[in-house]
Write an enzyme that holds these catalytic residues in place. Structure first.
Site, PDB file in Angstrom:
ATOM      1  N   SER A 177       0.789  -0.573   0.243  1.00  0.00           N
ATOM      2  CA  SER A 177       0.066   0.195   0.060  1.00  0.00           C
ATOM      3  C   SER A 177       0.766   1.126  -0.105  1.00  0.00           C
ATOM      4  O   SER A 177       2.097   1.411   1.056  1.00  0.00           O
ATOM      5  CB  SER A 177      -1.240   0.070   1.362  1.00  0.00           C
ATOM      6  OG  SER A 177      -1.400   0.971   1.720  1.00  0.00           O
TER       7      SER A 177
ATOM      8  N   HIS B  39      -1.272  -0.951  -4.502  1.00  0.00           N
ATOM      9  CA  HIS B  39      -2.467  -1.083  -4.049  1.00  0.00           C
ATOM     10  C   HIS B  39      -2.042   0.724  -3.472  1.00  0.00           C
ATOM     11  O   HIS B  39      -1.740   1.350  -3.027  1.00  0.00           O
ATOM     12  CB  HIS B  39      -2.695  -1.926  -2.125  1.00  0.00           C
ATOM     13  CG  HIS B  39      -4.226  -1.533  -1.137  1.00  0.00           C
ATOM     14  ND1 HIS B  39      -4.777  -2.170  -2.254  1.00  0.00           N
ATOM     15  CD2 HIS B  39      -4.243  -0.808  -0.521  1.00  0.00           C
ATOM     16  CE1 HIS B  39      -5.774  -1.956  -1.369  1.00  0.00           C
ATOM     17  NE2 HIS B  39      -5.568  -1.038  -0.335  1.00  0.00           N
TER      18      HIS B  39
ATOM     19  N   ASP C  57      -4.768   3.593  -1.862  1.00  0.00           N
ATOM     20  CA  ASP C  57      -5.288   3.693  -1.037  1.00  0.00           C
ATOM     21  C   ASP C  57      -5.955   5.128  -1.194  1.00  0.00           C
ATOM     22  O   ASP C  57      -5.856   6.649  -1.165  1.00  0.00           O
ATOM     23  CB  ASP C  57      -5.024   4.060   0.287  1.00  0.00           C
ATOM     24  CG  ASP C  57      -5.083   2.300   0.848  1.00  0.00           C
ATOM     25  OD1 ASP C  57      -6.363   2.193   1.452  1.00  0.00           O
ATOM     26  OD2 ASP C  57      -4.092   2.456   1.322  1.00  0.00           O
TER      27      ASP C  57
ATOM     28  N   MET D  48      -8.760   8.309  -0.110  1.00  0.00           N
ATOM     29  CA  MET D  48      -9.413   8.193   1.325  1.00  0.00           C
ATOM     30  C   MET D  48     -10.052   9.784   0.522  1.00  0.00           C
ATOM     31  O   MET D  48      -9.366  10.868   0.046  1.00  0.00           O
ATOM     32  CB  MET D  48      -8.508   8.532   2.296  1.00  0.00           C
ATOM     33  CG  MET D  48      -8.051   7.258   3.060  1.00  0.00           C
ATOM     34  SD  MET D  48      -7.145   6.946   4.346  1.00  0.00           S
ATOM     35  CE  MET D  48      -6.672   5.564   3.977  1.00  0.00           C
TER      36      MET D  48
ATOM     37  N   HIS E 123      -8.137   0.815  -4.163  1.00  0.00           N
ATOM     38  CA  HIS E 123      -8.901   0.983  -2.900  1.00  0.00           C
ATOM     39  C   HIS E 123      -9.662   1.896  -3.047  1.00  0.00           C
ATOM     40  O   HIS E 123      -9.627   3.138  -1.578  1.00  0.00           O
ATOM     41  CB  HIS E 123      -8.582   0.534  -1.134  1.00  0.00           C
ATOM     42  CG  HIS E 123      -9.361   0.560  -0.811  1.00  0.00           C
ATOM     43  ND1 HIS E 123      -8.652   0.008   0.848  1.00  0.00           N
ATOM     44  CD2 HIS E 123     -10.483   0.308  -0.038  1.00  0.00           C
ATOM     45  CE1 HIS E 123      -9.361   0.101   1.534  1.00  0.00           C
ATOM     46  NE2 HIS E 123     -10.402  -0.237   0.720  1.00  0.00           N
TER      47      HIS E 123
ATOM     48  N   MET F 215     -12.047   5.061  -0.537  1.00  0.00           N
ATOM     49  CA  MET F 215     -12.909   5.117   0.727  1.00  0.00           C
ATOM     50  C   MET F 215     -13.134   7.007   0.730  1.00  0.00           C
ATOM     51  O   MET F 215     -12.977   7.153   1.030  1.00  0.00           O
ATOM     52  CB  MET F 215     -11.630   4.672   1.655  1.00  0.00           C
ATOM     53  CG  MET F 215     -11.301   3.488   2.086  1.00  0.00           C
ATOM     54  SD  MET F 215     -10.080   3.175   3.147  1.00  0.00           S
ATOM     55  CE  MET F 215      -8.682   3.230   1.838  1.00  0.00           C
TER      56      MET F 215
ATOM     57  N   MET G  43     -11.338  -5.418   5.456  1.00  0.00           N
ATOM     58  CA  MET G  43     -10.504  -4.750   6.231  1.00  0.00           C
ATOM     59  C   MET G  43     -10.055  -5.520   7.509  1.00  0.00           C
ATOM     60  O   MET G  43     -11.741  -6.027   7.969  1.00  0.00           O
ATOM     61  CB  MET G  43     -11.182  -3.597   6.320  1.00  0.00           C
ATOM     62  CG  MET G  43     -12.118  -3.000   5.318  1.00  0.00           C
ATOM     63  SD  MET G  43     -10.111  -2.175   3.933  1.00  0.00           S
ATOM     64  CE  MET G  43      -9.700  -1.210   5.785  1.00  0.00           C
TER      65      MET G  43
ATOM     66  N   PHE H  53      -6.241   5.286   8.492  1.00  0.00           N
ATOM     67  CA  PHE H  53      -4.398   5.255   8.836  1.00  0.00           C
ATOM     68  C   PHE H  53      -3.997   4.015   8.405  1.00  0.00           C
ATOM     69  O   PHE H  53      -4.371   3.113   8.417  1.00  0.00           O
ATOM     70  CB  PHE H  53      -4.518   5.966   9.825  1.00  0.00           C
ATOM     71  CG  PHE H  53      -5.510   6.579  10.514  1.00  0.00           C
ATOM     72  CD1 PHE H  53      -5.068   8.246  10.026  1.00  0.00           C
ATOM     73  CD2 PHE H  53      -7.018   7.001  10.561  1.00  0.00           C
ATOM     74  CE1 PHE H  53      -5.373   9.153  10.243  1.00  0.00           C
ATOM     75  CE2 PHE H  53      -7.469   7.964  10.958  1.00  0.00           C
ATOM     76  CZ  PHE H  53      -6.710   9.165  10.862  1.00  0.00           C
TER      77      PHE H  53
ATOM     78  N   GLY I  46      -0.343   1.769   9.907  1.00  0.00           N
ATOM     79  CA  GLY I  46       0.234   1.518  11.201  1.00  0.00           C
ATOM     80  C   GLY I  46      -1.170   0.993  11.823  1.00  0.00           C
ATOM     81  O   GLY I  46       0.049   0.629  12.924  1.00  0.00           O
TER      82      GLY I  46
ATOM     83  N   ASP J  25      -6.276  -6.503   4.287  1.00  0.00           N
ATOM     84  CA  ASP J  25      -6.336  -5.196   4.267  1.00  0.00           C
ATOM     85  C   ASP J  25      -5.916  -4.568   5.536  1.00  0.00           C
ATOM     86  O   ASP J  25      -7.550  -4.369   6.515  1.00  0.00           O
ATOM     87  CB  ASP J  25      -7.083  -4.326   3.257  1.00  0.00           C
ATOM     88  CG  ASP J  25      -6.523  -2.886   3.426  1.00  0.00           C
ATOM     89  OD1 ASP J  25      -5.193  -2.564   3.664  1.00  0.00           O
ATOM     90  OD2 ASP J  25      -6.414  -1.931   2.634  1.00  0.00           O
ATOM     91  N   GLY J  26      -4.940  -4.457   6.338  1.00  0.00           N
ATOM     92  CA  GLY J  26      -4.642  -3.533   7.303  1.00  0.00           C
ATOM     93  C   GLY J  26      -3.582  -4.762   8.252  1.00  0.00           C
ATOM     94  O   GLY J  26      -3.974  -5.797   8.771  1.00  0.00           O
ATOM     95  N   GLY J  27      -3.113  -4.262   8.835  1.00  0.00           N
ATOM     96  CA  GLY J  27      -1.918  -4.815   9.801  1.00  0.00           C
ATOM     97  C   GLY J  27      -1.458  -6.722   9.631  1.00  0.00           C
ATOM     98  O   GLY J  27      -1.249  -6.497  10.313  1.00  0.00           O
TER      99      GLY J  27
HETATM  100  C1  DX5 Z   1      -6.605   1.443   5.252  1.00  0.00           C
HETATM  101  C2  DX5 Z   1      -5.980   1.154   4.306  1.00  0.00           C
HETATM  102  C3  DX5 Z   1      -4.753   0.358   4.065  1.00  0.00           C
HETATM  103  C4  DX5 Z   1      -3.902   0.333   4.692  1.00  0.00           C
HETATM  104  C5  DX5 Z   1      -2.625  -0.679   5.393  1.00  0.00           C
HETATM  105  O1  DX5 Z   1      -7.016   2.221   5.111  1.00  0.00           O
HETATM  106  O2  DX5 Z   1      -7.036   0.874   3.123  1.00  0.00           O
HETATM  107  O3  DX5 Z   1      -4.708  -0.392   2.828  1.00  0.00           O
HETATM  108  O4  DX5 Z   1      -3.038   1.642   4.211  1.00  0.00           O
HETATM  109  O5  DX5 Z   1      -1.438  -0.285   6.162  1.00  0.00           O
HETATM  110  P1  DX5 Z   1      -0.943  -1.157   7.451  1.00  0.00           P
HETATM  111  O6  DX5 Z   1      -0.357  -2.539   6.170  1.00  0.00           O
HETATM  112  O7  DX5 Z   1       0.065  -0.265   7.934  1.00  0.00           O
HETATM  113  O8  DX5 Z   1      -1.826  -1.296   8.354  1.00  0.00           O
HETATM  114 ZN    ZN Z   2      -6.234  -0.248   1.475  1.00  0.00          ZN
END
Ligand code: DX5
Ligand code: ZN
Length: 226
Positions: A10, A35, A37, A39, A74, A76, A145, A151, A153, A183-185
């Site tokens: 991402s 990827h 993102d 927003m 992606h 959002m 998700m 965000f 991290g 996606d996420g963590g």
């Molecule tokens: C969050 C994003 C993710 C994000 C993942 O809203 O959709 O793609 O960048 O970041 P990490 O891998 O750091 O959780």
């Molecule tokens: Zn994403």
């Protein structure tokens, strides 16, 4: 079942002052997808980049051999359709949106498909999967998700594992070739568990861009998936 795993770094955690270089570097490190993102400071409390940046990066999304690397957008954003169209024109290969951000989910899917892009549906941690009862035959990907969007991290939310298992059952029942992205963590030390739950495509932002050697992280993720 033989599974083709994909790793999708991402750009949210990339150096925004050097985005073109970051795309090239992370592709050289072995990324399967990029990827992206998006927003809007409305659907989520953060603001990133729009279609102009996507089209500026598109020519950089190539392997050394000149093969195009898919751009996985992606969204959002709310509403969905107008920006989805703009990203299709900006070179997106896949476009995912959140069904709760669209007034007419089936229409948004058709809008994206009509532009020749693949389409994904993205589900927040507390969002039910019910809409899949009606549209699973129309989509190419489900994006689960494992953090609240907005965000990079954040830590992986464990209930996502049960949800991934549920989606995998639905995909198997559909008999269709639908990707299951998470996606996420995602980190080297949990990617295997996420794959065991049924995911085949892994977004990772901070895990990759937070380290100096991107290839070492991508290699370690692939090794964990073997
Ligand atoms: C969050 C994003 C993710 C994000 C993942 O809203 O959709 O793609 O960048 O970041 P990490 O891998 O750091 O959780
Ligand atoms: Zn994403």
């Amino acid at each position: 079942m033989a599974m083709t795993f994909r790793i999708a770094p991402s750009l949210l955690s990339a150096d925004f002052a050097r985005l073109g270089e970051e795309v090239k570097n992370v592709i050289a490190a072995g990324s399967d997808w990029i990827h992206f993102d998006v927003m809007d400071n409305h659907y989520v409390p953060n603001l990133t980049f729009g279609p102009m940046i996507c089209s500026a990066l598109k020519p950089h999304a190539l392997t050394a051999a000149g093969v195009a690397v898919p751009i996985d957008v992606h969204l959002m954003v709310q509403p969905v359709d107008a920006l989805a169209l703009a990203f299709a024109d900006a070179g997106a290969d896949l476009i995912s949106f959140h069904p709760d951000a669209s007034g007419h989910v089936h229409r948004s899917i058709q809008v994206i498909k009509a532009k020749g892009c693949q389409v994904g549906l993205a589900f927040n941690p507390a969002e039910p999967l019910d809409v899949l009862d009606w549209v699973i035959d129309d989509i190419d990907m489900v994006l689960i998700m494992s953090v609240n969007p907005g965000f990079g991290g954040q830590s992986f939310i464990d209930s996502a594992l049960r949800k991934i298992e549920d989606v995998r059952r639905r995909i198997t029942a559909s008999g269709k070739d639908i990707r299951l992205e998470v996606d996420g963590g995602i980190k080297v030390d949990n990617i295997r568990r996420v794959a065991d739950a049924g995911a085949d495509t892994f977004v990772a932002g901070s895990a990759i861009f937070g380290k100096p050697n991107y290839k070492a992280v991508v290699d370690a993720m692939r090794a964990a998936l073997l």
